[in-house]
Design a protein around this motif. Structure first.
Motif, PDB file in Angstrom:
ATOM      1  N   ARG A  39      25.747  -3.158  33.781  1.00 23.42           N
ATOM      2  CA  ARG A  39      26.561  -2.890  34.970  1.00 23.42           C
ATOM      3  C   ARG A  39      26.045  -1.698  35.765  1.00 23.42           C
ATOM      4  N   PHE A  40      25.617  -0.656  35.065  1.00 25.25           N
ATOM      5  CA  PHE A  40      25.223   0.579  35.755  1.00 25.25           C
ATOM      6  C   PHE A  40      23.742   0.921  35.598  1.00 25.25           C
ATOM      7  N   GLY A  41      22.993   0.075  34.844  1.00 25.96           N
ATOM      8  CA  GLY A  41      21.583   0.365  34.609  1.00 25.96           C
ATOM      9  C   GLY A  41      21.401   1.288  33.420  1.00 25.96           C
ATOM     10  N   LEU A  42      20.151   1.416  32.961  1.00 28.27           N
ATOM     11  CA  LEU A  42      19.867   2.258  31.796  1.00 28.27           C
ATOM     12  C   LEU A  42      20.205   3.721  32.060  1.00 28.27           C
ATOM     13  N   LEU A  43      20.131   4.136  33.316  1.00 27.58           N
ATOM     14  CA  LEU A  43      20.468   5.509  33.658  1.00 27.58           C
ATOM     15  C   LEU A  43      21.938   5.807  33.348  1.00 27.58           C
ATOM     16  N   GLY A  44      22.757   4.761  33.383  1.00 22.31           N
ATOM     17  CA  GLY A  44      24.179   4.936  33.097  1.00 22.31           C
ATOM     18  C   GLY A  44      24.455   5.299  31.647  1.00 22.31           C
ATOM     19  N   LEU A  45      23.452   5.112  30.763  1.00 28.07           N
ATOM     20  CA  LEU A  45      23.638   5.464  29.360  1.00 28.07           C
ATOM     21  C   LEU A  45      23.660   6.972  29.141  1.00 28.07           C
ATOM     22  N   GLU A  46      23.298   7.732  30.186  1.00 24.97           N
ATOM     23  CA  GLU A  46      23.314   9.191  30.060  1.00 24.97           C
ATOM     24  C   GLU A  46      24.728   9.696  29.782  1.00 24.97           C
ATOM     25  N   LYS A  47      25.705   9.079  30.428  1.00 26.26           N
ATOM     26  CA  LYS A  47      27.096   9.477  30.194  1.00 26.26           C
ATOM     27  C   LYS A  47      27.542   9.094  28.783  1.00 26.26           C
ATOM     28  N   MET A  48      27.015   7.974  28.292  1.00 29.04           N
ATOM     29  CA  MET A  48      27.334   7.573  26.920  1.00 29.04           C
ATOM     30  C   MET A  48      26.758   8.572  25.918  1.00 29.04           C
ATOM     31  N   ALA A  49      25.577   9.111  26.241  1.00 26.51           N
ATOM     32  CA  ALA A  49      24.937  10.084  25.360  1.00 26.51           C
ATOM     33  C   ALA A  49      25.755  11.365  25.270  1.00 26.51           C
ATOM     34  N   GLU A  50      26.387  11.744  26.361  1.00 25.55           N
ATOM     35  CA  GLU A  50      27.163  12.984  26.379  1.00 25.55           C
ATOM     36  C   GLU A  50      28.369  12.932  25.459  1.00 25.55           C
ATOM     37  N   THR A  51      28.881  11.743  25.205  1.00 28.51           N
ATOM     38  CA  THR A  51      30.077  11.598  24.372  1.00 28.51           C
ATOM     39  C   THR A  51      29.748  11.136  22.942  1.00 28.51           C
ATOM     40  N   GLU A  52      28.464  10.946  22.658  1.00 30.06           N
ATOM     41  CA  GLU A  52      28.052  10.475  21.327  1.00 30.06           C
ATOM     42  C   GLU A  52      27.975  11.655  20.353  1.00 30.06           C
ATOM     43  N   HIS A  53      28.644  11.520  19.197  1.00 32.20           N
ATOM     44  CA  HIS A  53      28.687  12.609  18.214  1.00 32.20           C
ATOM     45  C   HIS A  53      27.480  12.587  17.274  1.00 32.20           C
ATOM     46  N   ASP A  54      26.906  11.426  17.024  1.00 32.86           N
ATOM     47  CA  ASP A  54      25.747  11.309  16.144  1.00 32.86           C
ATOM     48  C   ASP A  54      24.510  11.796  16.888  1.00 32.86           C
ATOM     49  N   ASP A  55      23.873  12.860  16.391  1.00 34.77           N
ATOM     50  CA  ASP A  55      22.727  13.433  17.109  1.00 34.77           C
ATOM     51  C   ASP A  55      21.552  12.469  17.178  1.00 34.77           C
ATOM     52  N   TYR A  56      21.413  11.603  16.161  1.00 31.00           N
ATOM     53  CA  TYR A  56      20.330  10.610  16.179  1.00 31.00           C
ATOM     54  C   TYR A  56      20.536   9.609  17.311  1.00 31.00           C
ATOM     55  N   LEU A  57      21.729   9.080  17.431  1.00 31.20           N
ATOM     56  CA  LEU A  57      22.030   8.117  18.492  1.00 31.20           C
ATOM     57  C   LEU A  57      22.025   8.784  19.859  1.00 31.20           C
ATOM     58  N   ARG A  58      22.510  10.005  19.902  1.00 28.73           N
ATOM     59  CA  ARG A  58      22.514  10.732  21.177  1.00 28.73           C
ATOM     60  C   ARG A  58      21.091  10.943  21.690  1.00 28.73           C
ATOM     61  N   LYS A  59      20.182  11.245  20.773  1.00 29.96           N
ATOM     62  CA  LYS A  59      18.781  11.420  21.166  1.00 29.96           C
ATOM     63  C   LYS A  59      18.198  10.118  21.693  1.00 29.96           C
ATOM     64  N   GLY A  60      18.525   8.998  21.018  1.00 31.28           N
ATOM     65  CA  GLY A  60      18.034   7.703  21.478  1.00 31.28           C
ATOM     66  C   GLY A  60      18.558   7.342  22.851  1.00 31.28           C
ATOM     67  N   LEU A  61      19.832   7.544  23.081  1.00 26.01           N
ATOM     68  CA  LEU A  61      20.423   7.241  24.396  1.00 26.01           C
ATOM     69  C   LEU A  61      19.812   8.122  25.479  1.00 26.01           C
ATOM     70  N   GLN A  62      19.554   9.380  25.131  1.00 27.23           N
ATOM     71  CA  GLN A  62      18.966  10.292  26.111  1.00 27.23           C
ATOM     72  C   GLN A  62      17.545   9.859  26.467  1.00 27.23           C
ATOM     73  N   LEU A  63      16.784   9.426  25.466  1.00 36.04           N
ATOM     74  CA  LEU A  63      15.420   8.954  25.736  1.00 36.04           C
ATOM     75  C   LEU A  63      15.438   7.747  26.665  1.00 36.04           C
ATOM     76  N   VAL A  64      16.346   6.816  26.383  1.00 37.70           N
ATOM     77  CA  VAL A  64      16.428   5.605  27.203  1.00 37.70           C
ATOM     78  C   VAL A  64      16.850   5.943  28.625  1.00 37.70           C
TER      79      VAL A  64
END
Length: 246
Positions: A90-115
């Motif tokens: 819906r919002f493109g891969l760039l939209g995952l940046e907001k998902m990364a901000e709310t992710e508590h798992d540092d491993y997943l947060r790093k992956g979302l930030q990379l994407v």
């Protein structure tokens, strides 16, 4: 909390002390300060000699996982990946940046930030696989610390028994003390075998199981994240990741 671990400890200790009482023994016959110092001190010393400081520290850090293991809910993880997929469509891969901000798992947060930063698919895989493998090896080495001590404990117990028997042999002039002295000497063997098979080796196996489950969870989440980057359909991603539940 892992109640099964607590139950196992209670049953194991109850079996030892209960069996001793059923045979007519007393609790105080299993309590011996000298044997405890030899077995516990010797086992710890041997374990420290074999293991590096970093691995000892990690082993102590993850020891709590025996009772309070990390919460890796595979079903929840799949729902989370499907949510990422729907959000990115819906919002493109760039939209995952907001998902990364709310992710508590540092491993997943790093992956979302990379994407969200536009990293290439292979680059995301390489970076996250390295971190995943390094974490696994570090945690397994921490668990190995307890396994190493579990291997030494029975032998240290025998050493304690021999030392006790040497003490008994020096008092042969008083036959009335021989029985109690020999019984006390063998308490060290009980300590060594019991410490290894009721505490240390089960702890090591438990930690290894937790570590491998964590690795499998991260592997599943990595595959899901890469599928999101590839733009796969959310339902197809769910079907793909449900293979980890079997």
């Amino acid at each position: 909390m892992d109640r099964l671990s607590l139950l196992g400890i209670v049953i194991g200790l109850a079996a030892i002390f209960g069996g001793n009482m059923l045979e007519g023994g007393h609790v105080d016959t299993l309590l011996n300060g000298a044997a405890a110092v030899i077995v516990f001190g010797g086992t710890l010393g041997a374990g420290l000699l074999q293991t590096s400081l970093v691995d000892v520290q990690r082993g102590l850090e993850i020891l709590r996982w025996v009772v309070w293991p990390p919460r890796d809910d595979f079903y929840e993880g799949i729902d989370k990946v499907v949510g990422w997929s729907a959000h990115s469509r819906r919002f493109g891969l760039l939209g995952l940046e907001k998902m990364a901000e709310t992710e508590h798992d540092d491993y997943l947060r790093k992956g979302l930030q990379l994407v969200s930063d536009g990293a290439e698919l292979q680059q995301v895989r390489d970076i996250l696989e390295v971190e995943m493998n390094v974490r696994e090896q570090r945690d397994l080495q921490g668990a190995h610390f307890f396994e190493a001590m579990g291997g030494y404990a029975p032998t240290i117990g025998i050493i304690g028994a021999v030392l006790g028997l040497i003490h008994v042999m020096t008092n042969l002039a008083d036959p009335s003390t021989l029985g109690a002295g020999i019984a006390t000497a063998f308490v060290a063997t009980v300590y060594g075998v019991g410490l290894a098979n009721l505490i240390l080796l089960p702890i090591s196996s438990k930690l290894r199981g937790v570590v491998l489950r964590q690795y499998q969870y991260r592997e599943m989440m990595l595959e899901g994240l890469l599928a999101v980057v590839e733009g796969q359909n959310p339902m197809a991603i769910r079907s793909r990741l449900e293979g980890y539940l079997k």
